[in-house]
Design a protein around this motif. Sequence first.
Motif, short mmCIF file in Angstrom:
data_model
loop_
_atom_site.label_atom_id
_atom_site.label_comp_id
_atom_site.label_asym_id
_atom_site.label_seq_id
_atom_site.Cartn_x
_atom_site.Cartn_y
_atom_site.Cartn_z
N THR A 120 -126.42 -43.04 -14.96
CA THR A 120 -125.56 -43.87 -15.56
C THR A 120 -125.95 -43.83 -17.07
O THR A 120 -125.29 -43.71 -17.94
CB THR A 120 -125.56 -45.10 -15.15
N ILE A 141 -118.40 -48.28 -15.26
CA ILE A 141 -119.68 -48.32 -14.28
C ILE A 141 -119.42 -49.02 -12.91
O ILE A 141 -118.92 -50.03 -12.85
CB ILE A 141 -120.57 -49.07 -15.25
N GLY A 143 -120.26 -50.14 -9.90
CA GLY A 143 -121.52 -50.79 -9.03
C GLY A 143 -121.22 -50.93 -7.50
O GLY A 143 -120.45 -50.30 -7.11
N HIS A 167 -125.08 -53.27 -13.01
CA HIS A 167 -124.29 -54.31 -13.42
C HIS A 167 -124.43 -54.98 -14.54
O HIS A 167 -123.60 -55.33 -15.60
CB HIS A 167 -124.10 -55.31 -12.37
N GLY A 170 -123.64 -52.99 -17.57
CA GLY A 170 -122.08 -52.98 -18.20
C GLY A 170 -121.87 -54.55 -18.79
O GLY A 170 -121.14 -54.29 -19.85
N ARG A 174 -120.70 -54.92 -22.93
CA ARG A 174 -119.45 -54.72 -23.16
C ARG A 174 -119.09 -55.63 -24.46
O ARG A 174 -118.31 -55.20 -25.15
CB ARG A 174 -118.83 -55.70 -22.01
N THR A 186 -116.91 -53.01 -15.36
CA THR A 186 -117.92 -52.98 -14.34
C THR A 186 -117.42 -53.03 -12.92
O THR A 186 -116.75 -54.11 -12.92
CB THR A 186 -119.22 -53.78 -14.64
N TRP A 242 -114.47 -56.91 -15.60
CA TRP A 242 -114.95 -56.82 -14.12
C TRP A 242 -113.78 -56.44 -13.22
O TRP A 242 -112.88 -56.89 -13.35
CB TRP A 242 -115.64 -57.88 -13.60
#
Length: 266
Positions: A120, A141, A143, A167, A170, A174, A186, A242
């Motif tokens: 990543t 990303i 997770g 996590h 991300g 952000r 994420t 999220w």
Amino acid sequence: MKDLKGKTALITGGGTGIGLALALQLAAEGTNVVISSTSAERLSAGASQIRSASPNVKVLDIVCDVSDRSSVKNLKSEITKAGLQVDILVCNSGVTTSGDFHKHREEDWDWVYGVVLHGTTYCIHEFYPDMVARGYGHIVINGSQAGMVPNWVTLHGPYTSAKAAVHALGAAMRPEAAEHGVGVTTVVIAGTQTEIMKSERSRPERFGEPLKVDIKKRAATRIPAEDVAKQILDGITEDKGWVATHPELKARTKQYFDEILAAYDH
């Protein structure tokens, strides 16, 4: 990122599962797609499926081992040679092992961390600066619920801890990325119909033989990869910080964080 037509998305681990499902959905929106993984055979089959469904977009399939920094650099070089730039980066590659913490060897930790965490960061390092320079882009990303609630699922120690790390990555990226016009989503993924439990088939020789531990299979309800991909697509278009794929796990997540918050009261 509202307008996906004509953009280019790179999806690591894009030959099967969630990665391929998302590639198909992005291509249907008019997005050019680049899929990568360690398997030329699975990539070729996936790329053929995408081309058949969306013949008017560009589709590249490039073999890449994201745990190898030089391989990620080569991935970028091949994309550039094809005249494309990555507007949407989906860090989706994932592998796992199964077994107790104390039974994992150095090479098991190195492999899982190499793919899940370092893979990543290598991709972000290669593609994020270009997004900043252009003033737009989006990073996804992927997770895991196992990383969000690390004591929920046992026997996947390296995977669980590596997912917890992405996590944090991300969440940390952000607000900074937003200043440059780049979105970061994420995704907290739980039981999905993928082939992650076949991870060892993709283990490079430099990480040695697979970890062989007899464990009981855990019963789990798994949703289609297409359902997760749709939620990720919404995350991109709506610039969500999220995405949580399994709302029924909210209570278990709250329980975990309540235990942590309680420590602040003493």
